[in-house]
Design a protein around this motif. Structure first.
Motif, short mmCIF file in Angstrom:
data_model
loop_
_atom_site.label_atom_id
_atom_site.label_comp_id
_atom_site.label_asym_id
_atom_site.label_seq_id
_atom_site.Cartn_x
_atom_site.Cartn_y
_atom_site.Cartn_z
N HIS A 65 16.11 -19.85 3.41
CA HIS A 65 17.48 -20.40 2.84
C HIS A 65 18.50 -19.25 2.38
O HIS A 65 19.47 -19.41 2.04
N TYR A 66 17.97 -18.01 2.43
CA TYR A 66 18.85 -16.84 2.30
C TYR A 66 19.33 -16.12 3.89
O TYR A 66 20.30 -15.45 3.60
N TRP A 71 24.04 -12.37 1.22
CA TRP A 71 24.71 -12.06 -0.07
C TRP A 71 24.01 -12.61 -1.32
O TRP A 71 24.04 -12.37 -2.42
N GLY A 72 23.37 -13.87 -0.93
CA GLY A 72 22.81 -14.80 -2.04
C GLY A 72 21.68 -14.15 -2.41
O GLY A 72 21.41 -14.41 -3.73
N ASP A 78 21.83 -18.10 -9.27
CA ASP A 78 20.74 -19.24 -9.17
C ASP A 78 19.48 -19.22 -9.88
O ASP A 78 18.92 -20.38 -9.89
N GLY A 79 19.07 -18.46 -10.48
CA GLY A 79 17.95 -18.24 -11.44
C GLY A 79 16.71 -18.32 -10.66
O GLY A 79 15.65 -18.64 -11.05
N SER A 255 21.06 -22.80 -5.84
CA SER A 255 21.23 -22.54 -4.65
C SER A 255 20.59 -23.55 -3.51
O SER A 255 19.42 -24.11 -4.19
N GLN A 256 20.32 -23.12 -2.43
CA GLN A 256 19.49 -24.05 -1.36
C GLN A 256 18.15 -23.48 -1.70
O GLN A 256 17.21 -24.38 -1.51
N ALA A 257 17.86 -22.22 -2.18
CA ALA A 257 16.45 -21.76 -2.52
C ALA A 257 16.21 -22.37 -3.61
O ALA A 257 14.79 -22.80 -3.77
#
Length: 271
Positions: A65-66, A71-72, A78-79, A255-257
């Motif tokens: 997912h990153y 950069w995420g 996003d915790g 976030s997606q993750a």
């Protein structure tokens, strides 16, 4: 689920970690005076070691997912942290400090132990209480067309993700495309978007301006759902399994993750 400290809202889990750190500092300060060996710096280093490894562990677990947005990895808003990796980071940093600085072994061990015991007891107690009372609230809320629908009726035996949000909330706006995409990708999961206190025309304008097509938008004009689930900050996302039991929650932008982590907990347990 969260605690309001004036204008600041903190997830309960984050607050417990913060209190454990403060307790470790206090114990370290008192014992440091007694043994004439200040350990506040070492306690802070242990905390940073835990945070760093907790983030690294989470990123490794959800690297797909990153991959397209590297950069995420450093965007900790996003915790995304892994508790086991965090405890490992704290243990490694503590062991290193005790090895390199024998003079601080006793005060540092007691300070770190006090923080760990406080966090373990409080986090475990909160988890036990939440596990026993996490049903889907028995509420009916109006849609954008003002027709009232019960939350249980929307579920229809499916897992459900409920997002509490508002158009004026920047983290809500930031996470909305992630949730809108997930709504299309996972048709077997019901995504419900419960707006907090805004009129229908404001919500329609927001959705149109951002090109969002959300299937289940409800209005919580009096904050009934937020009070029922104990949420004091936005955005808040709740994850319910097919039996209507809350299995996870997240305060702050997804976030997606971090969304993937929540969705994993909706899967039925394998025998």
């Amino acid at each position: 689920m969260s605690v309001s400290l004036g204008p600041l809202s903190l997830a309960l889990g984050h607050l417990l970690v913060l209190l454990a750190f403060v307790l470790a500092l206090l114990v370290g300060g008192l014992l440091g005076r007694r043994y004439r060996q200040p350990v506040a710096g070492q306690v802070a280093d242990i905390a940073w070691g835990a945070i760093l490894l907790a983030r690294i562990g989470f990123v490794i677990a959800y690297w797909p997912h990153y991959r397209d947005q590297p950069w995420g990895v450093i965007d900790i808003r996003d915790g995304g942290f892994d508790v086991v990796w965090g405890l490992t980071g704290a243990a490694i940093t503590t062991a290193y400090k005790l090895w390199r600085q024998p003079a601080v072994r006793r005060p540092l061990t007691l300070a770190a132990g006090a923080g760990l015991l406080f966090w373990s007891f409080t986090a475990g107690t909160v988890a036990l209480i939440e596990r026993q009372a996490r049903g889907l609230p028995a509420l009916s809320l109006p849609t954008l067309s003002e027709a009232s629908v019960p939350l249980s009726g929307l579920a229809q035996g499916q897992p459900m993700v409920i997002n509490l949000w508002a158009t004026w909330c920047p983290p809500c706006v930031r996470e909305m495309p992630v949730l809108a995409e997930a709504q299309q990708r996972y048709p077997e999961i019901r995504f419900v978007f419960v707006n907090q206190g805004e009129p229908p025309e404001t919500i329609r304008r927001f959705l149109q301006n951002h090109g969002l097509r959300l299937e289940h938008v409800l209005l919580d004009t009096r904050g009934e759902l937020a009070r029922a689930v104990g949420s004091h900050g936005l955005p808040t996302t709740l994850f319910y399994n097919a039996r209507g039991q809350q299995v996870a929650s997240h305060m702050g932008a997804l976030s997606q993750a971090t969304l993937a982590r929540g969705l994993e907990r909706l899967r039925p347990a394998t025998p």
